[in-house]
Design a protein around this motif. Structure first.
Motif, PDB file in Angstrom:
ATOM      1  N   ASP A 118       0.833  -1.209   0.000  1.00  0.00           N
ATOM      2  CA  ASP A 118       0.000   0.000   0.000  1.00  0.00           C
ATOM      3  C   ASP A 118       0.861   1.250   0.000  1.00  0.00           C
ATOM      4  OD1 ASP A 118      -2.335  -1.472  -0.026  1.00  0.00           O
ATOM      5  OD2 ASP A 118      -2.642  -1.342   2.136  1.00  0.00           O
ATOM      6  N   ALA A 119       1.943   1.232   0.774  1.00  0.00           N
ATOM      7  CA  ALA A 119       2.856   2.375   0.805  1.00  0.00           C
ATOM      8  C   ALA A 119       3.505   2.570  -0.559  1.00  0.00           C
ATOM      9  CB  ALA A 119       3.924   2.177   1.877  1.00  0.00           C
ATOM     10  N   HIS A 120       3.873   1.479  -1.206  1.00  0.00           N
ATOM     11  CA  HIS A 120       4.500   1.587  -2.531  1.00  0.00           C
ATOM     12  C   HIS A 120       3.557   2.230  -3.534  1.00  0.00           C
ATOM     13  CE1 HIS A 120       6.959  -2.190  -1.237  1.00  0.00           C
ATOM     14  NE2 HIS A 120       7.240  -1.123  -0.517  1.00  0.00           N
ATOM     15  N   ARG A 121       2.299   1.833  -3.514  1.00  0.00           N
ATOM     16  CA  ARG A 121       1.311   2.455  -4.418  1.00  0.00           C
ATOM     17  C   ARG A 121       1.178   3.952  -4.118  1.00  0.00           C
ATOM     18  NH1 ARG A 121      -0.983  -2.617  -3.895  1.00  0.00           N
ATOM     19  NH2 ARG A 121      -2.212  -2.067  -2.075  1.00  0.00           N
ATOM     20  N   PHE A 122       1.181   4.305  -2.833  1.00  0.00           N
ATOM     21  CA  PHE A 122       1.105   5.710  -2.442  1.00  0.00           C
ATOM     22  C   PHE A 122       2.298   6.482  -2.990  1.00  0.00           C
ATOM     23  CE2 PHE A 122       2.798   8.785   0.688  1.00  0.00           C
ATOM     24  CZ  PHE A 122       1.862   9.788   0.520  1.00  0.00           C
TER      25      PHE A 122
END
Length: 141
Positions: A118-122
């Protein structure tokens, strides 16, 4: 909304509940002394406040090396779990980018655990790109 760099012990301590979500191994009693120790070598702690509540924090430092020249490195970036998806992370990341520009940095860098999808997508949504692998090994002195 307000963003400030935590400088007093009280301001630093107020960041602990949010930072604990990213760094659960930290204890409340050790947090301020640890941040003070990091500050002695250039670490800064910034907080985003909304409606009198700290909802996001970031720890960062300015550095220089041969590969990146002058850069801002984000050690920690976290928004309270129950306050995510409200734009706070993007606001704080943009503040960090502006701070980097004013500090004459050429780049902003951060590492993110491989499991934090999720952090990577952000980060990608915020214009960052995956540019390298980070390797580690434990050292036992």
């Amino acid at each position: 909304m307000n963003i400030f760099i935590a400088t007093t012990d009280e301001e630093i301590a107020a960041c602990y509940p949010v930072m604990r979500e990213l760094r659960p191994h930290l204890t409340a009693t050790a947090f301020v002394p640890r941040i003070r120790q990091l500050m002695a070598v250039g670490y800064q702690l910034v907080a985003l406040v909304d409606h009198d509540e700290i909802v996001a924090v970031a720890g960062f430092r300015i550095g220089e090396n041969l590969a990146w020249e002058r850069f801002l490195y984000v050690d920690d970036l976290v928004t309270r779990a129950e306050r995510r998806s409200n734009g706070y992370g993007a606001i704080l990341l943009n503040w960090l980018k502006d701070f980097a520009a004013k500090a004459h940095c050429h780049q902003l860098h951060l590492d993110s655990g491989t499991w934090r999808k999720d952090a990577h997508r952000f980060y990608e949504r915020e214009g960052m790109q995956l540019s390298s692998f980070h390797f580690t090994c434990d050292i036992h002195p």
